[in-house]
Design a protein around this motif. Structure first.
Motif, mmCIF file in Angstrom:
data_model
loop_
_atom_site.group_PDB
_atom_site.id
_atom_site.type_symbol
_atom_site.label_atom_id
_atom_site.label_comp_id
_atom_site.label_asym_id
_atom_site.label_seq_id
_atom_site.Cartn_x
_atom_site.Cartn_y
_atom_site.Cartn_z
ATOM 1 N N ALA A 63 20.318 8.396 -30.506
ATOM 2 C CA ALA A 63 19.679 9.703 -30.349
ATOM 3 C C ALA A 63 18.675 9.941 -31.476
ATOM 4 N N LYS A 64 19.040 9.589 -32.691
ATOM 5 C CA LYS A 64 18.134 9.772 -33.830
ATOM 6 C C LYS A 64 16.921 8.847 -33.724
ATOM 7 N N GLN A 65 17.157 7.618 -33.244
ATOM 8 C CA GLN A 65 16.042 6.688 -33.026
ATOM 9 C C GLN A 65 15.093 7.242 -31.971
ATOM 10 N N LEU A 66 15.646 7.796 -30.903
ATOM 11 C CA LEU A 66 14.837 8.376 -29.846
ATOM 12 C C LEU A 66 14.020 9.558 -30.364
ATOM 13 N N ILE A 67 14.650 10.402 -31.166
ATOM 14 C CA ILE A 67 13.950 11.559 -31.737
ATOM 15 C C ILE A 67 12.765 11.110 -32.576
ATOM 16 N N THR A 68 12.972 10.125 -33.426
ATOM 17 C CA THR A 68 11.899 9.616 -34.284
ATOM 18 C C THR A 68 10.732 9.104 -33.447
ATOM 19 N N CYS A 69 11.043 8.358 -32.401
ATOM 20 C CA CYS A 69 9.992 7.803 -31.541
ATOM 21 C C CYS A 69 9.257 8.914 -30.783
ATOM 22 N N LEU A 70 10.003 9.903 -30.277
ATOM 23 C CA LEU A 70 9.363 10.994 -29.545
ATOM 24 C C LEU A 70 8.445 11.808 -30.435
ATOM 25 N N LEU A 71 8.879 12.080 -31.670
ATOM 26 C CA LEU A 71 8.029 12.823 -32.596
ATOM 27 C C LEU A 71 6.740 12.057 -32.892
ATOM 28 N N SER A 72 6.816 10.738 -32.860
ATOM 29 C CA SER A 72 5.636 9.915 -33.132
ATOM 30 C C SER A 72 4.629 9.944 -31.985
ATOM 31 N N VAL A 73 5.131 10.099 -30.731
ATOM 32 C CA VAL A 73 4.210 10.070 -29.594
ATOM 33 C C VAL A 73 3.814 11.465 -29.120
ATOM 34 N N LEU A 74 4.361 12.504 -29.710
ATOM 35 C CA LEU A 74 4.071 13.861 -29.254
ATOM 36 C C LEU A 74 2.586 14.186 -29.282
ATOM 37 N N VAL A 75 1.867 13.618 -30.229
ATOM 38 C CA VAL A 75 0.441 13.911 -30.356
ATOM 39 C C VAL A 75 -0.330 13.474 -29.121
ATOM 40 N N SER A 76 0.170 12.435 -28.419
ATOM 41 C CA SER A 76 -0.515 11.950 -27.218
ATOM 42 C C SER A 76 0.078 12.521 -25.939
ATOM 43 N N CYS A 77 1.057 13.431 -26.073
ATOM 44 C CA CYS A 77 1.697 14.057 -24.908
ATOM 45 C C CYS A 77 1.189 15.474 -24.723
ATOM 46 N N GLY A 78 1.025 15.866 -23.460
ATOM 47 C CA GLY A 78 0.755 17.268 -23.200
ATOM 48 C C GLY A 78 2.051 18.050 -23.196
ATOM 49 N N SER A 79 3.080 17.456 -22.602
ATOM 50 C CA SER A 79 4.394 18.084 -22.559
ATOM 51 C C SER A 79 5.456 17.007 -22.339
ATOM 52 N N VAL A 80 6.683 17.359 -22.749
ATOM 53 C CA VAL A 80 7.821 16.444 -22.648
ATOM 54 C C VAL A 80 8.981 17.202 -22.011
ATOM 55 N N ARG A 81 9.609 16.579 -21.038
ATOM 56 C CA ARG A 81 10.801 17.165 -20.424
ATOM 57 C C ARG A 81 11.945 16.183 -20.585
ATOM 58 N N ILE A 82 13.054 16.658 -21.145
ATOM 59 C CA ILE A 82 14.218 15.815 -21.427
ATOM 60 C C ILE A 82 15.370 16.219 -20.520
ATOM 61 N N SER A 83 16.011 15.231 -19.900
ATOM 62 C CA SER A 83 17.181 15.518 -19.061
ATOM 63 C C SER A 83 18.339 14.628 -19.479
ATOM 64 N N PHE A 84 19.533 15.201 -19.446
ATOM 65 C CA PHE A 84 20.765 14.476 -19.749
ATOM 66 C C PHE A 84 21.521 14.229 -18.443
ATOM 67 N N SER A 85 22.345 13.197 -18.440
ATOM 68 C CA SER A 85 23.191 12.926 -17.276
ATOM 69 C C SER A 85 24.601 13.435 -17.542
ATOM 70 N N ASP A 86 25.455 13.322 -16.533
ATOM 71 C CA ASP A 86 26.847 13.733 -16.705
ATOM 72 C C ASP A 86 27.569 12.853 -17.722
ATOM 73 N N ARG A 87 27.031 11.654 -17.965
ATOM 74 C CA ARG A 87 27.673 10.716 -18.888
ATOM 75 C C ARG A 87 27.193 10.868 -20.330
ATOM 76 N N THR A 88 26.195 11.713 -20.556
ATOM 77 C CA THR A 88 25.653 11.835 -21.906
ATOM 78 C C THR A 88 26.684 12.469 -22.837
ATOM 79 N N PRO A 89 27.061 11.786 -23.922
ATOM 80 C CA PRO A 89 28.028 12.371 -24.867
ATOM 81 C C PRO A 89 27.472 13.633 -25.509
ATOM 82 N N GLU A 90 28.364 14.575 -25.791
ATOM 83 C CA GLU A 90 27.943 15.835 -26.397
ATOM 84 C C GLU A 90 27.252 15.611 -27.733
ATOM 85 N N LYS A 91 27.726 14.616 -28.501
ATOM 86 C CA LYS A 91 27.121 14.373 -29.809
ATOM 87 C C LYS A 91 25.675 13.901 -29.671
ATOM 88 N N VAL A 92 25.362 13.225 -28.574
ATOM 89 C CA VAL A 92 23.985 12.781 -28.330
ATOM 90 C C VAL A 92 23.115 13.953 -27.917
#
Length: 424
Positions: A274-303
């Motif tokens: 999750a932390k690796q994903l956050i770092t990568c997303l923050l790096s690409v935000l400048v080239s994004c107009g918008s970001v939508r994040i979805s979790f599944s039923d299997r996603t751990p609460e800590k993630v």
């Protein structure tokens, strides 16, 4: 605003949906209905429903489920055959009741009883009942197509085929380990045969090899796919694009959709990914107009907690609460690119059916056949690793994965070889 890009419908394999072999001089039986046998797990049932939809029987099928006892010690007994598991659960309950004064003995669960909570409106799969229905209605309604998916559905589907082979055509999705002639057709991803490769054999002690699926190479009963079957096709995407126009058209482009699954036995991770994903997303935000994040039923609460805490207040980021399942179709239709966690073959397969850029995070954490799956996608140029250095505004494409349509074509061919045809 750049228009959304949807995959073009595949070139017609059959004239008007059906080849001449199904139209000219045909005098055999016609399949007009289907039974889907699931296990209550969305990823598994979605494959069966996707195939039924591709065959034109979306409105002409009945859903049955094979259910197991849940809760307590039952979570440790899922490896047992379903029938044995139910009997053992019954015995345990009797022992508990006998030690409690004033309690009556619980009735012995039948093969057609005891649905899981929340599934009471779905019929419990009973081989005898389905066989009786197929036989009694054969003259009026023709043969019955049976589509089953998941380990717990194997015994039911194979029993139906054994007892009523003249009245049914049985398709088993996901590999049934052995004895493939128990079914008319087996549809399974190519990576399910990874255990037979030399590289996989090196990873398995010799005395365990006979227990690793599958036991035999694919034969004429087997249709191999790249990924999982699903209900996504060009028609579904275009319908979703229209249905979700008001929600998604105002969003700044490009739109990056992030689909997060959950760790599995062959793809383990936690808050570290999750932390690796956050770092990568923050790096690409400048080239994004918008970001939508979805979790599944299997996603751990800590993630989900870590991601929501770090990105929930970012004005470019929207975190979907999952309340309206159909919104996932809107995501697939309107996204310009996807980031998917490597644990889910289903999520990855659905994203790859769009022909849009798909970035995968966490593939290096995958082992066994899941690693082989991602390797095959990279070699095809269908996915790329998500590193945080991407420019999301720069698009790339590939021929969309079309596994469900190809599997449907194989079903048509197998029916024709038997002298039957499918006419919705």
């Amino acid at each position: 605003m750049k228009p959304i890009r949807l995959p073009e419908p595949p070139s017609p394999t059959f004239g008007g949906g059906v080849t001449d072999i199904f139209e000219v001089g045909f005098s055999g039986a016609t399949v007009r209905r289907a039974v889907v046998i699931g296990t209550g797990f969305p990823g598994s049932e979605n494959q069966s429903l996707g195939l039924v939809r591709a065959l034109g029987l979306a409105d002409k099928h009945v859903l049955y489920r094979v259910t197991r006892p849940r809760g307590g010690i039952n979570e440790w007994l899922h490896w047992l055959p379903v029938s044995l598991h139910k009997k053992l659960d019954y015995l345990i309950k009797q022992i508990v009741l006998l030690t409690s004064r004033g309690k009556k003995l619980a009735p012995l669960p039948s093969e057609n009883g005891g649905g899981r909570v929340g599934l009471l409106s779905v019929l419990e799969a009973d081989a005898n009942q389905i066989v009786a229905m197929a036989r009694e209605t054969y003259e009026k309604d023709g043969p019955l197509l049976v589509v089953a998916s998941g380990r717990d559905s194997i015994s039911i589907a194979s029993s139906i085929k054994r007892v009523a082979s003249q009245n049914v055509f049985v398709v088993q999705i996901q590999h049934p380990r052995s004895n493939l002639d128990r079914f008319d057709l087996v549809i399974t991803p190519h990576h399910d045969y990874y255990p037979l490769t030399p590289h996989a054999q090196e990873q398995v002690p010799k005395f365990l090899r006979r227990w690793i699926t599958p036991r035999d190479p694919p034969d004429r009963h087997v249709v191999l796919t790249v990924g999982a079957l699903h209900q996504i096709d060009s028609a579904a995407l275009r319908s979703a694009a229209s249905a979700w126009h008001d929600e998604f058209s105002p969003l700044p482009k490009p739109l990056l959709v992030v689909n997060i699954g959950g760790p599995t036995r062959h793809c383990r991770y936690g808050a570290d990914l999750a932390k690796q994903l956050i770092t990568c997303l923050l790096s690409v935000l400048v080239s994004c107009g918008s970001v939508r994040i979805s979790f599944s039923d299997r996603t751990p609460e800590k993630v989900s907690y870590v991601i929501t805490k770090e990105l929930g207040n970012n004005p470019k980021v929207y975190i979907w609460d999952g309340q309206d399942p159909s919104m996932q179709m809107g995501h697939l239709a309107w996204a310009d690119a996807f980031v998917v966690t490597a644990d889910s073959v289903s999520l990855t397969s659905e994203a790859c059916s769009t022909g849009k850029p798909v970035y995968v995070i966490g593939a290096e954490r995958c082992t066994w056949k899941l690693s082989d799956f991602h390797k095959s996608l990279r070699e095809r140029g269908v996915v790329r690793p998500f590193t945080g250095s991407e420019d999301i505004s720069e698009s790339w494409s590939y021929p969309p994965l079309n596994d469900t349509a190809e599997a449907a074509r194989k079903v048509h061919e197998a029916l024709a070889a038997r002298g039957w045809r499918l006419r919705p």
